[in-house]
Design a protein around this motif. Structure first.
Motif, short mmCIF file in Angstrom:
data_model
loop_
_atom_site.label_atom_id
_atom_site.label_comp_id
_atom_site.label_asym_id
_atom_site.label_seq_id
_atom_site.Cartn_x
_atom_site.Cartn_y
_atom_site.Cartn_z
N ALA A 147 1.62 -12.72 11.79
CA ALA A 147 1.41 -13.20 13.16
C ALA A 147 2.33 -14.39 13.36
N PRO A 148 2.74 -14.67 14.60
CA PRO A 148 3.55 -15.87 14.83
C PRO A 148 2.72 -17.11 14.54
N MET A 149 3.40 -18.19 14.15
CA MET A 149 2.70 -19.44 13.88
C MET A 149 2.85 -20.36 15.09
N TYR A 150 1.74 -20.93 15.49
CA TYR A 150 1.78 -21.83 16.63
C TYR A 150 2.63 -23.06 16.31
N ARG A 151 3.34 -23.55 17.31
CA ARG A 151 4.30 -24.62 17.10
C ARG A 151 3.67 -25.88 16.51
N GLU A 152 2.50 -26.28 16.98
CA GLU A 152 1.86 -27.48 16.47
C GLU A 152 1.52 -27.34 14.99
N LYS A 210 4.74 -27.72 12.93
CA LYS A 210 5.13 -29.11 12.76
C LYS A 210 4.34 -29.77 11.62
N THR A 211 3.05 -29.55 11.60
CA THR A 211 2.21 -30.14 10.56
C THR A 211 2.64 -29.66 9.18
N ALA A 212 2.87 -28.36 9.05
CA ALA A 212 3.26 -27.80 7.76
C ALA A 212 4.61 -28.34 7.30
N LEU A 213 5.54 -28.46 8.22
CA LEU A 213 6.86 -28.97 7.86
C LEU A 213 6.80 -30.43 7.42
N LYS A 214 5.99 -31.21 8.09
CA LYS A 214 5.90 -32.62 7.74
C LYS A 214 5.22 -32.82 6.39
N LYS A 215 4.30 -31.93 6.03
CA LYS A 215 3.58 -32.05 4.77
C LYS A 215 4.31 -31.38 3.60
N PRO A 268 14.49 -21.34 6.35
CA PRO A 268 14.11 -22.76 6.34
C PRO A 268 15.00 -23.65 7.19
N ALA A 269 16.31 -23.38 7.19
CA ALA A 269 17.23 -24.25 7.93
C ALA A 269 16.95 -24.28 9.42
N LEU A 270 16.28 -23.24 9.94
CA LEU A 270 15.99 -23.17 11.37
C LEU A 270 14.56 -23.60 11.71
N HIS A 271 13.86 -24.11 10.70
CA HIS A 271 12.55 -24.71 10.95
C HIS A 271 12.74 -26.23 11.05
N ASP A 272 12.37 -26.79 12.15
CA ASP A 272 12.55 -28.23 12.34
C ASP A 272 11.24 -28.85 12.81
N PRO A 273 10.82 -29.98 12.20
CA PRO A 273 9.54 -30.61 12.60
C PRO A 273 9.60 -31.33 13.94
N ASP A 274 10.79 -31.54 14.45
CA ASP A 274 10.94 -32.28 15.72
C ASP A 274 11.46 -31.36 16.81
N ASP A 275 10.87 -31.47 17.98
CA ASP A 275 11.34 -30.70 19.12
C ASP A 275 12.65 -31.31 19.65
N GLY A 276 13.46 -30.46 20.20
CA GLY A 276 14.72 -30.95 20.76
C GLY A 276 15.53 -29.77 21.27
N PRO A 277 16.64 -30.04 21.93
CA PRO A 277 17.45 -28.97 22.51
C PRO A 277 18.06 -28.04 21.46
N HIS A 278 18.18 -28.53 20.20
CA HIS A 278 18.76 -27.73 19.14
C HIS A 278 17.75 -26.80 18.49
N VAL A 279 16.46 -26.95 18.81
CA VAL A 279 15.40 -26.17 18.17
C VAL A 279 14.99 -25.01 19.05
#
Length: 551
Positions: free
Chosen positions: A309-314, A317-322, A345-356
């Motif tokens: 299943a898709p993972m919710y964005r929030e 973010k939590t998983a990436l930070k931990k 992995p390179a396309l997973h980013d914990p911060d939102d932005g125009p590049h994500v």
């Protein structure tokens, strides 16, 4: 289900006829590992470790026992078991003799397993010792059509025990049966929107591609120095993942019990320097939010693959930070053996932005092609929503003995996933939801996932599921079932206010309900049909005698 090609196939270009489409038997992976790494660990469970040499020997003995009891090429072997050593060995032994491995979800009821045995035409039943009622139900259903019931692990039922037969045939060298590309090796049970199981036929040739693709796209650079922790049933996606790991002689590590003990999982990660895990978003969410994540060394992790299943964005973010940038998402169904898209992995980013690229499930897997199509099979333009369709070597051979289902599943050679989404101009795919999850309210299509993403931006909400329910005025209306984070209070008015500026009014759910937990399948998913069933059971559907905000 497709039929194997003939032994002599005419070359359409007028050249020499191809005499065979023989491929490697998947069990040759064990042969290779036993040759190259006989003394390296291949399977670890609790305090016991099996080397690749020991595994190959046990599988040869297991295969010899199956053959001695009359099981041969093409026969279906139903397996109902928790994760354990003998279940793992049974897969390889089945492949080795050219039979078909038919694993079930071990959480199914006895009558359900008996129905699957009948449907698959099982010749033998391998049943874990914790499930005597299942063995009795299958034996009663199948009668003389079942050659024998073999017990896996401890217990007091069955015609024989796997451990005894492995010991009895110890030292036997069972050769790998000759197989063709289209020879079935695995019936992969998958549920449709009605919940009725279908058997997707996976073949030796197809699975060889899948193994290669998984190593290429999900865990590149994997070698025998890596280690893989299993936190999901080997009967489905985790089993496919472990095939790929075995192809690189990576040891498979099981949790000591079927209970998902997060602290124990992290202890094993630190002890064995685990480098990859296959899981689903709900389990990844638990791993990231549990206090054990800060108590153990998990720096060895390079890939945490999540799918189903898709993972919710929030939650992302939590998983990436931990856990760091170790997440790998893939989109794929059992029918395509997980091979549709990948987000590395390179396309997973914990911060939102125009590049994500927020909300994408990635781009096409190597060797696979995705098309977004309308109801007539016409390919749509970028950003237009339609059904996600796919072609490529990872697509299954078809559903076993279900011609009508096959006719619906394929169109012009494309496999129709039943998932809705769109593709951007760079080829990244975005899933809107299952076609069956979409509901129509007042003539407008509503896609639950879009609303769920917005609900989960509220800090007090841990989980949610939006479903469409019947309504006499609007046709259908949305109900949002939410789970609050521990110690945090939230009510219907607060979440409605939070959502008001984030979604159009016509998309706004008409009810917000708060439960202690969402119903989940045996694989950690939250099927919408289970949420609807629970709403009905609690008397919360419109028109029911009782409508309470919680129960």
């Amino acid at each position: 289900m497709t039929t194997p090609m003939s032994a002599a196939t005419a070359d359409p270009r007028g050249g020499v006829a191809r005499q065979s489409n023989r491929v490697m038997n998947l069990a040759h992976i064990l042969t290779q590992n036993a040759r190259r790494f006989p003394d390296r660990a291949g399977f670890i469970w609790g305090e016991r470790t099996w080397t690749w040499g020991e595994i190959d020997a046990a599988v040869s003995a297991f295969a010899a026992a199956l053959s001695a009891k009359g099981v041969g090429k093409g026969d279906r072997i139903l397996v109902h078991s928790k994760n354990c050593d003998e279940m793992f060995f049974s897969m390889w032994a089945t492949f080795r003799i050219g039979a078909v491995w038919v694993p079930t979800n071990f959480r199914l009821m006895p009558a359900e397993v008996a129905e699957l045995a009948h449907f698959a035409g099982a010749k033998a039943f391998l049943c874990h010792g914790d499930f005597p009622a299942h063995a009795e139900a299958v034996a009663s259903q199948m009668g003389d059509r079942l050659a024998f019931t073999m017990r896996l692990g401890h217990g007091a039922f069955g015609d024989c025990a796997a451990a005894d037969l492995i010991a009895e045939h110890g030292g036997t060298k069972t050769p790998n049966a000759s197989v063709d590309y289209d020879d079935p090796c695995w019936f992969f049970f998958t549920s449709g929107t009605t919940g009725r199981s279908k058997a997707a036929v996976l073949t030796h040739g197809q699975m060889a591609f899948v193994i290669t693709n998984h190593l290429c796209d999900l865990t590149p650079g994997t070698t025998e120095a890596d280690a893989s922790l299993v936190v999901a049933p080997l009967s489905h996606g985790a089993g496919v993942h472990q095939l790929g790991q075995a192809a690189r002689a990576v040891p498979t590590i099981l949790l000591p019990t079927e209970r998902f003990d997060i602290d124990e999982a992290y202890r094993l990660i630190a002890k064995h320097k685990v480098s990859n895990i296959f899981t689903v978003p709900t389990i990844l969410k638990m791993l990231a939010e549990h206090p054990a994540v800060d108590a153990h060394d998990h720096s060895s992790l390079r890939y945490i693959i999540y799918a189903g299943a898709p993972m919710y964005r929030e939650d992302q973010k939590t998983a990436l930070k931990k856990l760091g940038k170790v997440l790998v998402q893939y989109f794929g169904l059992g029918e395509v053996t997980g091979n549709i898209t990948v987000l590395p992995p390179a396309l997973h980013d914990p911060d939102d932005g125009p590049h994500v690229k927020i909300g994408t499930c990635g781009f096409e897997r190597t060797g696979m092609q995705v098309s977004i199509q309308d109801d007539d099979g016409r390919e749509l333009e970028p950003f237009e929503t339609g059904e996600i369709c796919v072609i490529g070597p990872a697509v299954f051979a078809g559903y076993y003995d279900q011609p009508e289902a096959n006719a619906k599943a394929f169109r012009n050679g494309w496999f129709r996933t039943g998932d809705l989404g769109h593709m951007d101009t760079e080829g990244f795919v975005y899933i809107t939801g299952r076609a069956s999850d979409m509901y129509i309210s007042g003539g407008s299509n509503i896609y639950p996932r879009e609303i769920e993403e917005k609900i989960l931006t509220h800090p007090a909400i841990a989980e949610c599921a939006v479903v469409g329910v019947p309504d006499p005025l609007w046709g259908e209306i949305g109900f949002a079932v939410c789970v609050a984070r521990p110690g945090m209070a939230i009510d219907e008015g607060t979440i409605a206010e939070h959502l008001a500026e984030k979604v159009a009014k016509y998309k706004m759910p008409k009810r917000f309900l708060f439960w202690d937990e969402l119903p989940k399948s045996g694989y950690g998913k939250v099927p919408k049909r289970m949420v609807k069933d629970e709403l009905e059971r609690r008397g919360l559907l419109p028109g029911a005698a009782t409508q309470k905000a919680s129960a």
